[in-house]
Design a protein around this motif. Structure first.
Motif, PDB file in Angstrom:
ATOM      1  N   ASN A 250       0.768  -1.175  -0.059  1.00 33.11           N
ATOM      2  CA  ASN A 250      -0.212  -0.121   0.090  1.00 33.11           C
ATOM      3  C   ASN A 250       1.094   1.035   0.161  1.00 33.11           C
ATOM      4  OD1 ASN A 250      -1.872  -1.761   2.304  1.00 33.11           O
ATOM      5  ND2 ASN A 250      -2.607  -1.261   0.391  1.00 33.11           N
ATOM      6  N   VAL A 251       2.247   0.917   0.185  1.00 40.23           N
ATOM      7  CA  VAL A 251       3.028   2.245   0.293  1.00 40.23           C
ATOM      8  C   VAL A 251       4.129   2.467  -0.581  1.00 40.23           C
ATOM      9  CG1 VAL A 251       4.552   3.543   2.005  1.00 40.23           C
ATOM     10  CG2 VAL A 251       2.823   1.774   2.776  1.00 40.23           C
ATOM     11  N   PHE A 252       4.228   3.696  -1.305  1.00 43.23           N
ATOM     12  CA  PHE A 252       4.991   4.018  -2.516  1.00 43.23           C
ATOM     13  C   PHE A 252       5.653   5.291  -2.277  1.00 43.23           C
ATOM     14  CE2 PHE A 252       2.069   0.826  -3.894  1.00 43.23           C
ATOM     15  CZ  PHE A 252       2.918  -0.080  -4.788  1.00 43.23           C
ATOM     16  N   PRO A 253       6.711   5.631  -2.776  1.00 40.26           N
ATOM     17  CA  PRO A 253       7.414   6.959  -2.614  1.00 40.26           C
ATOM     18  C   PRO A 253       6.500   8.075  -2.563  1.00 40.26           C
ATOM     19  CG  PRO A 253       8.685   5.589  -4.187  1.00 40.26           C
ATOM     20  CD  PRO A 253       7.449   4.828  -3.927  1.00 40.26           C
ATOM     21  N   GLY A 254       6.039   8.862  -1.767  1.00 42.77           N
ATOM     22  CA  GLY A 254       5.181   9.934  -1.551  1.00 42.77           C
ATOM     23  C   GLY A 254       3.677   9.614  -1.803  1.00 42.77           C
ATOM     24  N   ARG A 255       3.283   8.455  -1.647  1.00 46.87           N
ATOM     25  CA  ARG A 255       1.819   8.151  -1.921  1.00 46.87           C
ATOM     26  C   ARG A 255       1.370   6.732  -1.411  1.00 46.87           C
ATOM     27  NH1 ARG A 255       0.828   4.625  -6.422  1.00 46.87           N
ATOM     28  NH2 ARG A 255       2.384   3.819  -7.417  1.00 46.87           N
ATOM     29  N   TYR A 256       0.039   6.569  -1.411  1.00 41.07           N
ATOM     30  CA  TYR A 256      -0.403   5.517  -1.004  1.00 41.07           C
ATOM     31  C   TYR A 256      -1.509   4.768  -2.169  1.00 41.07           C
ATOM     32  CZ  TYR A 256       0.827   6.998   3.603  1.00 41.07           C
ATOM     33  OH  TYR A 256       1.599   7.430   4.780  1.00 41.07           O
ATOM     34  N   ASP A 257      -1.597   3.212  -2.046  1.00 41.30           N
ATOM     35  CA  ASP A 257      -2.360   2.701  -3.071  1.00 41.30           C
ATOM     36  C   ASP A 257      -3.420   2.154  -1.944  1.00 41.30           C
ATOM     37  OD1 ASP A 257      -3.931   1.087  -4.263  1.00 41.30           O
ATOM     38  OD2 ASP A 257      -2.292   0.465  -5.843  1.00 41.30           O
ATOM     39  N   LEU A 258      -4.693   2.213  -1.836  1.00 40.09           N
ATOM     40  CA  LEU A 258      -5.445   1.665  -0.791  1.00 40.09           C
ATOM     41  C   LEU A 258      -6.562   1.007  -1.438  1.00 40.09           C
ATOM     42  CD1 LEU A 258      -6.002   5.225   1.279  1.00 40.09           C
ATOM     43  CD2 LEU A 258      -4.279   3.376   1.373  1.00 40.09           C
ATOM     44  N   THR A 259      -5.949   0.200  -2.480  1.00 49.31           N
ATOM     45  CA  THR A 259      -7.113  -0.593  -2.969  1.00 49.31           C
ATOM     46  C   THR A 259      -7.150  -1.838  -2.562  1.00 49.31           C
ATOM     47  OG1 THR A 259      -5.564  -1.338  -4.585  1.00 49.31           O
ATOM     48  CG2 THR A 259      -7.176   0.340  -5.252  1.00 49.31           C
ATOM     49  N   GLU A 260      -6.115  -2.479  -1.789  1.00 57.00           N
ATOM     50  CA  GLU A 260      -6.030  -3.794  -0.927  1.00 57.00           C
ATOM     51  C   GLU A 260      -5.660  -3.663   0.307  1.00 57.00           C
ATOM     52  OE1 GLU A 260      -4.220  -7.077  -3.320  1.00 57.00           O
ATOM     53  OE2 GLU A 260      -4.237  -5.694  -5.180  1.00 57.00           O
ATOM     54  N   LEU A 261      -6.468  -3.200   1.091  1.00 62.75           N
ATOM     55  CA  LEU A 261      -6.291  -3.051   2.579  1.00 62.75           C
ATOM     56  C   LEU A 261      -6.883  -4.197   3.556  1.00 62.75           C
ATOM     57  CD1 LEU A 261      -7.717   0.573   3.106  1.00 62.75           C
ATOM     58  CD2 LEU A 261      -5.567  -0.197   3.312  1.00 62.75           C
ATOM     59  N   VAL A 262      -6.063  -4.558   4.448  1.00 62.98           N
ATOM     60  CA  VAL A 262      -6.664  -5.433   5.500  1.00 62.98           C
ATOM     61  C   VAL A 262      -7.303  -4.810   6.680  1.00 62.98           C
ATOM     62  CG1 VAL A 262      -5.169  -7.240   4.589  1.00 62.98           C
ATOM     63  CG2 VAL A 262      -4.366  -5.662   6.471  1.00 62.98           C
ATOM     64  N   TYR A 263      -8.069  -5.664   7.364  1.00 63.65           N
ATOM     65  CA  TYR A 263      -8.852  -4.825   8.465  1.00 63.65           C
ATOM     66  C   TYR A 263      -8.426  -5.682   9.936  1.00 63.65           C
ATOM     67  CZ  TYR A 263     -11.062  -1.956   5.166  1.00 63.65           C
ATOM     68  OH  TYR A 263     -11.261  -1.149   4.161  1.00 63.65           O
ATOM     69  N   LEU A 264      -8.291  -4.976  10.960  1.00 62.68           N
ATOM     70  CA  LEU A 264      -7.694  -5.632  12.241  1.00 62.68           C
ATOM     71  C   LEU A 264      -9.255  -5.491  13.210  1.00 62.68           C
ATOM     72  CD1 LEU A 264      -4.499  -3.814  12.947  1.00 62.68           C
ATOM     73  CD2 LEU A 264      -4.690  -6.070  11.806  1.00 62.68           C
ATOM     74  N   ASN A 265      -9.219  -6.647  13.857  1.00 66.12           N
ATOM     75  CA  ASN A 265     -10.482  -6.557  14.979  1.00 66.12           C
ATOM     76  C   ASN A 265      -9.924  -5.311  15.676  1.00 66.12           C
ATOM     77  OD1 ASN A 265      -8.827  -7.703  16.965  1.00 66.12           O
ATOM     78  ND2 ASN A 265      -9.190  -9.785  15.833  1.00 66.12           N
ATOM     79  N   ARG A 266     -10.920  -5.175  16.779  1.00 66.59           N
ATOM     80  CA  ARG A 266     -10.611  -3.770  17.771  1.00 66.59           C
ATOM     81  C   ARG A 266      -9.630  -4.425  18.864  1.00 66.59           C
ATOM     82  NH1 ARG A 266     -12.769   0.574  15.261  1.00 66.59           N
ATOM     83  NH2 ARG A 266     -14.552  -0.127  13.876  1.00 66.59           N
ATOM     84  N   GLU A 267      -9.716  -5.471  19.101  1.00 64.80           N
ATOM     85  CA  GLU A 267      -8.874  -5.980  20.355  1.00 64.80           C
ATOM     86  C   GLU A 267      -7.336  -6.051  19.667  1.00 64.80           C
ATOM     87  OE1 GLU A 267      -7.461  -9.898  22.761  1.00 64.80           O
ATOM     88  OE2 GLU A 267      -9.344  -9.954  21.223  1.00 64.80           O
ATOM     89  N   GLY A 268      -6.998  -6.358  18.367  1.00 59.10           N
ATOM     90  CA  GLY A 268      -5.795  -6.504  17.696  1.00 59.10           C
ATOM     91  C   GLY A 268      -5.497  -5.011  17.603  1.00 59.10           C
ATOM     92  N   HIS A 269      -6.219  -4.190  17.028  1.00 54.73           N
ATOM     93  CA  HIS A 269      -5.746  -2.578  17.109  1.00 54.73           C
ATOM     94  C   HIS A 269      -5.336  -1.997  18.395  1.00 54.73           C
ATOM     95  CE1 HIS A 269      -5.680   1.329  15.416  1.00 54.73           C
ATOM     96  NE2 HIS A 269      -6.667   1.836  16.320  1.00 54.73           N
ATOM     97  N   ARG A 270      -6.175  -2.083  19.494  1.00 57.22           N
ATOM     98  CA  ARG A 270      -5.927  -1.476  20.877  1.00 57.22           C
ATOM     99  C   ARG A 270      -4.520  -2.157  21.387  1.00 57.22           C
ATOM    100  NH1 ARG A 270     -11.531  -2.453  21.657  1.00 57.22           N
ATOM    101  NH2 ARG A 270     -11.116  -4.323  22.609  1.00 57.22           N
ATOM    102  N   LYS A 271      -4.138  -3.438  20.901  1.00 56.81           N
ATOM    103  CA  LYS A 271      -3.191  -3.931  21.386  1.00 56.81           C
ATOM    104  C   LYS A 271      -1.918  -3.532  21.103  1.00 56.81           C
ATOM    105  CE  LYS A 271      -1.253  -8.566  22.230  1.00 56.81           C
ATOM    106  NZ  LYS A 271      -1.358 -10.203  22.169  1.00 56.81           N
TER     107      LYS A 271
END
Length: 402
Positions: A250-271
């Motif tokens: 998703n990360v390139f020089p100076g920009r992002y490509d957000l077409t293939e994101l993954v998602y974390l559950n709330r517990e994993g994000h808080r941890k």
């Protein structure tokens, strides 16, 4: 830029009254009836005064000009000869769209057809564009055989049918297409020059700043950490229930490509809240393309990271300036010295912490960021104009070939 057919295309004042392409006047023809597969052989090219050879790797997809070649003096097994004005068509992996006009005598690979107009019905200047058209490529790909290295054959290409307009229309169409090619090529040349200028400017800026003041990353940044690296998939959940997380793709020089994101559950994000993105943070790739970096945008604020480095600069260091440094050739050379691995390079957080960063005054940093942004804008403008030329060419060919 060379013009292989410049001598043959003359301005005709009556062209303004000639329809660009009137299908009612066109006649359906088979490609093999108006085009010859030239099989001229030269087994001793050097003795014949031929200095260059052309392999499939020398042809750039979609480009009508041969920009690279090999030297016959270095040795070659190629024996098929081409002459200026003849068209080269890559028959192996035709989906790569390798078509070019020969602009010098050479010998070519057996995986390249050498084509020429066979009679007065097809204008030679138009042949390369027919070969470059979408419908012709689809026919070539559809008639290719083989799994690992599919090849099309001449008998199949010869069966391709298209409408051939009268010669007066052909001359006008060819003149327009070659003009578009010339303008597009000029923008491509300008793009390369602008890109080179931007790189040179970037290197010059950071080399000069390194002589003024430089600091270790740990001195210039208040936080340097890494995102989730241990079994991140165990935290994945559905988009509706989770927090998006960035990966290296998703990360390139100076920009992002957000077409293939993954998602974390709330517990994993808080941890793993230590790698939650805030405004002003910088995201850095550490595996595969170490150093690719971008400033966190309003769109990525609140996201988390997977196997990426999060950098939070202190007020003495602009996030935009840090990103310019990391993406520059000057910065990359420093990064690669600390990267590990051969097949896939990897940059550890500990190595990033030891990174030596030029840190001039905020005013100088802002000036550098603005200058580099302007140089890149020139490059992108040239690329945009070249892209418009390609689109115009495709549209014209679609009208011509259908």
């Amino acid at each position: 830029m060379n013009k292989p057919y410049e001598h043959a295309l003359r301005v005709n004042p009556d062209w303004a009254r000639v329809p660009l392409f009137d299908r009612k006047e066109g006649k359906r023809v088979r490609f093999g009836d108006v085009v010859e597969n030239v099989n001229e052989t030269e087994r001793e090219p050097e003795a014949a005064g031929i200095e260059r050879f052309i392999g499939l790797e020398h042809l750039e997809p979609g480009a009508l000009h041969v920009g690279a070649w090999g030297s016959v003096a270095d040795g070659t097994t190629f024996t098929r000869r081409c002459r200026p004005g003849q068209v080269l068509f890559g028959k192996r992996r035709a989906y790569q769209r390798k078509v070019a006009v020969a602009e010098f005598d050479a010998v070519v690979s057996g995986d390249i057809y050498v084509l020429a107009s066979k009679n007065d019905r097809l204008l030679p200047e138009l042949l390369p564009f027919i070969c470059l058209s979408e419908r012709f490529f689809q026919h070539a790909v559809g008639t290719s055989a083989g799994s690992l290295s599919p090849r099309t054959n001449w008998s199949s290409l010869g069966c391709f049918e298209f409408d051939l307009p009268p010669l007066d229309q052909l001359r006008r169409i060819a003149g327009i297409l070659w003009s578009v090619d010339e303008v597009t090529g000029s923008w491509r040349d300008s793009s390369l020059a602008a890109e080179g200028h931007a790189r040179a400017l970037s290197d010059g800026v950071f080399e000069a700043n390194q002589r003024k003041r430089h600091m270790l990353a740990t001195e210039a940044c208040e936080r340097i950490t890494v995102g989730i690296v241990v079994k991140p998939a165990s935290y994945y959940t559905a988009p509706a229930n989770g927090v998006p997380a960035l990966r290296s793709l998703n990360v390139f020089p100076g920009r992002y490509d957000l077409t293939e994101l993954v998602y974390l559950n709330r517990e994993g994000h808080r941890k793993h809240s230590k790698s939650e993105l805030r405004e002003g943070d910088v995201v850095v790739v550490r595996t595969g393309r170490p150093g690719d970096a971008a400033v966190v945008t309003t769109e990525t604020v609140g996201m988390n990271l997977i196997d990426l480095i999060l950098v939070r600069p202190k007020p003495i260091l602009l996030a935009e300036y840090l990103v310019e440094f990391l993406n520059s050739g000057f910065g990359r050379r420093k990064i690669y010295r600390g990267a590990a691995g051969t097949a896939q390079q990897h940059f550890n957080v500990s190595e990033f912490e030891r990174l030596d960063i030029p840190v001039p005054s905020i005013a100088e940093q802002r000036k550098a960021v603005d200058e580099l942004a302007l140089a890149r804008a020139r490059f992108h403008l040239c690329e945009q104009h070249a892209s418009h030329g390609d689109s115009l060419q495709r549209a014209l060919l679609g009208t011509l070939i259908g």
